[in-house]
Design a protein around this motif. Sequence first.
Motif, PDB file in Angstrom:
ATOM      1  N   SER A 102      33.648  -6.825  31.419  1.00 42.09           N
ATOM      2  CA  SER A 102      34.385  -8.079  31.241  1.00 42.09           C
ATOM      3  C   SER A 102      35.166  -8.074  29.926  1.00 42.09           C
ATOM      4  O   SER A 102      36.289  -8.588  29.855  1.00 42.09           O
ATOM      5  CB  SER A 102      33.416  -9.268  31.276  1.00 42.09           C
ATOM      6  N   ALA A 105      38.149  -5.755  30.509  1.00 43.66           N
ATOM      7  CA  ALA A 105      39.135  -6.364  31.399  1.00 43.66           C
ATOM      8  C   ALA A 105      39.878  -7.510  30.721  1.00 43.66           C
ATOM      9  O   ALA A 105      41.037  -7.794  31.057  1.00 43.66           O
ATOM     10  CB  ALA A 105      38.442  -6.866  32.666  1.00 43.66           C
ATOM     11  N   ALA A 106      39.236  -8.180  29.772  1.00 45.52           N
ATOM     12  CA  ALA A 106      39.880  -9.312  29.097  1.00 45.52           C
ATOM     13  C   ALA A 106      41.045  -8.876  28.221  1.00 45.52           C
ATOM     14  O   ALA A 106      41.994  -9.646  28.006  1.00 45.52           O
ATOM     15  CB  ALA A 106      38.850 -10.069  28.259  1.00 45.52           C
ATOM     16  N   GLY A 108      42.331  -5.312  28.309  1.00 51.64           N
ATOM     17  CA  GLY A 108      43.037  -4.141  28.810  1.00 51.64           C
ATOM     18  C   GLY A 108      42.723  -2.913  27.971  1.00 51.64           C
ATOM     19  O   GLY A 108      42.217  -3.010  26.846  1.00 51.64           O
ATOM     20  N   SER A 123      41.750 -14.542  25.283  1.00 54.41           N
ATOM     21  CA  SER A 123      41.742 -14.305  26.728  1.00 54.41           C
ATOM     22  C   SER A 123      40.501 -14.888  27.392  1.00 54.41           C
ATOM     23  O   SER A 123      40.589 -15.547  28.425  1.00 54.41           O
ATOM     24  CB  SER A 123      41.825 -12.801  27.008  1.00 54.41           C
ATOM     25  N   SER A 124      39.315 -14.657  26.791  1.00 52.31           N
ATOM     26  CA  SER A 124      38.066 -15.116  27.409  1.00 52.31           C
ATOM     27  C   SER A 124      37.781 -16.579  27.133  1.00 52.31           C
ATOM     28  O   SER A 124      37.053 -17.227  27.891  1.00 52.31           O
ATOM     29  CB  SER A 124      36.899 -14.267  26.906  1.00 52.31           C
ATOM     30  N   VAL A 252      43.720 -10.462  42.901  1.00 52.33           N
ATOM     31  CA  VAL A 252      43.070  -9.674  41.864  1.00 52.33           C
ATOM     32  C   VAL A 252      44.138  -8.818  41.210  1.00 52.33           C
ATOM     33  O   VAL A 252      44.921  -8.152  41.896  1.00 52.33           O
ATOM     34  CB  VAL A 252      41.952  -8.778  42.448  1.00 52.33           C
ATOM     35  N   ASP A 253      44.209  -8.855  39.890  1.00 47.34           N
ATOM     36  CA  ASP A 253      45.230  -8.105  39.146  1.00 47.34           C
ATOM     37  C   ASP A 253      45.201  -6.638  39.563  1.00 47.34           C
ATOM     38  O   ASP A 253      44.134  -6.052  39.762  1.00 47.34           O
ATOM     39  CB  ASP A 253      44.960  -8.239  37.654  1.00 47.34           C
ATOM     40  N   ASN A 258      40.597  -4.145  35.967  1.00 47.45           N
ATOM     41  CA  ASN A 258      40.372  -5.509  36.458  1.00 47.45           C
ATOM     42  C   ASN A 258      39.753  -5.501  37.850  1.00 47.45           C
ATOM     43  O   ASN A 258      38.886  -6.321  38.158  1.00 47.45           O
ATOM     44  CB  ASN A 258      41.676  -6.301  36.463  1.00 47.45           C
ATOM     45  N   ARG A 259      40.219  -4.573  38.697  1.00 46.03           N
ATOM     46  CA  ARG A 259      39.641  -4.486  40.037  1.00 46.03           C
ATOM     47  C   ARG A 259      38.204  -4.008  39.973  1.00 46.03           C
ATOM     48  O   ARG A 259      37.329  -4.519  40.688  1.00 46.03           O
ATOM     49  CB  ARG A 259      40.477  -3.551  40.916  1.00 46.03           C
ATOM     50  N   TYR A 261      36.130  -4.372  37.455  1.00 46.77           N
ATOM     51  CA  TYR A 261      35.312  -5.461  36.915  1.00 46.77           C
ATOM     52  C   TYR A 261      35.069  -6.538  37.969  1.00 46.77           C
ATOM     53  O   TYR A 261      33.952  -7.044  38.094  1.00 46.77           O
ATOM     54  CB  TYR A 261      35.982  -6.090  35.694  1.00 46.77           C
ATOM     55  N   TYR A 262      36.097  -6.884  38.740  1.00 42.53           N
ATOM     56  CA  TYR A 262      35.938  -7.957  39.731  1.00 42.53           C
ATOM     57  C   TYR A 262      34.859  -7.600  40.749  1.00 42.53           C
ATOM     58  O   TYR A 262      33.939  -8.395  41.007  1.00 42.53           O
ATOM     59  CB  TYR A 262      37.261  -8.223  40.439  1.00 42.53           C
TER      60      TYR A 262
END
Length: 352
Positions: A102, A105-106, A108, A123-124, A252-253, A258-259, A261-262
């Motif tokens: 997380s 991903a927040a 990059g 971001s978070s 989803v980005d 990001n993918r 992490y999701y």
Amino acid sequence: MLSVIEVFAIWKLIRVLTGSTLISNGNKSLIGRVSGSIFYGNAVLSLILCWRAVNTWKKLSINWLRVETKGLLLSPDFSIKRKITFVVSFITLCAIIEHTLSMIAATGLDCPPEKYFEQYILSSHGFLLHTWEYTLWIAIPIFILSKSATILWNFQDLIIILISMGLASRYHRLNSFVKHVVRYEKRDGNMEKFKTEIYYQLNVWRNIREAYANQSALVRQVDEELGALLLLSNLNNMYFICLQLYLGLRKVDGVLINRVYYFYSLGWLMVRAVSVVLAAADVNLHSKRALPYLYSCPSSSYNIEIRRLKNQLTHDHIALSAMGFFYLDRQKLLQVAAAIVKYELILIQYDK
């Protein structure tokens, strides 16, 4: 300090709802502020309930020890320590991986190191701070408290799982003892018994029945102490599972991290929520498992204590509950899954 953040998050949410703040992405900002308020609200309540559980643990553990050592003495569960060590290690490792992903991903993977901390906080915690409100003296306490809230979120589930394992272990040993006694009754069922043997047999079954009664009283005491924590854990887990599914249905980005992490976050949320329900449901499941052994007991050995024990196990509903709102059994897991599926179908139908 968690309470201060929660009050500030609710204040920011009210400003969005009343339209007194100017935001670019209204729907996205609203979801973020609702989720942030729920996340820190869960942390405040979890801290209070865990503190309450710690204060009541001395009384509870004394009663638990009394149940284990008085009356019917059972052989110890030599595997429980190994199981608990594995569960604690597994949850800790998975939680660390999820939170690390997380954080990555927040910001990059291409974020400059000198800008990482600022970008991560903005971001978070965009529901708390705008870019022009950022200062290092505000960001450091927020960073520390966000880690504390994440730890509390995992810790509340861990408490429920471990205590449920302990209760289920005691029931498993009781059921094994009943199985052993019934096997003995079947082997010597046709043999003529003296009065002393009949009295000894009756006394054994009385001790077994009293052990089950003491165990059910212990479960009710644990349920009374942990009911609020069970309710908080299940509601919180269900909300964030629905939120993750909702965000996944929308978009989803495309960035790989990001993918990753999701899908990992969604999977970990589901695993943890299912583990809480199944661990608590095992108490209810094991409380009934002695009944088949009792029904197979030979008629020549049947006595009043066996009949009382059978009625006790049949009609006494033993299960952990969320403050009495619902009982945690395996059927409840299917009901929650069905509710989530209905929720997602409604989103697919109406979301534009």
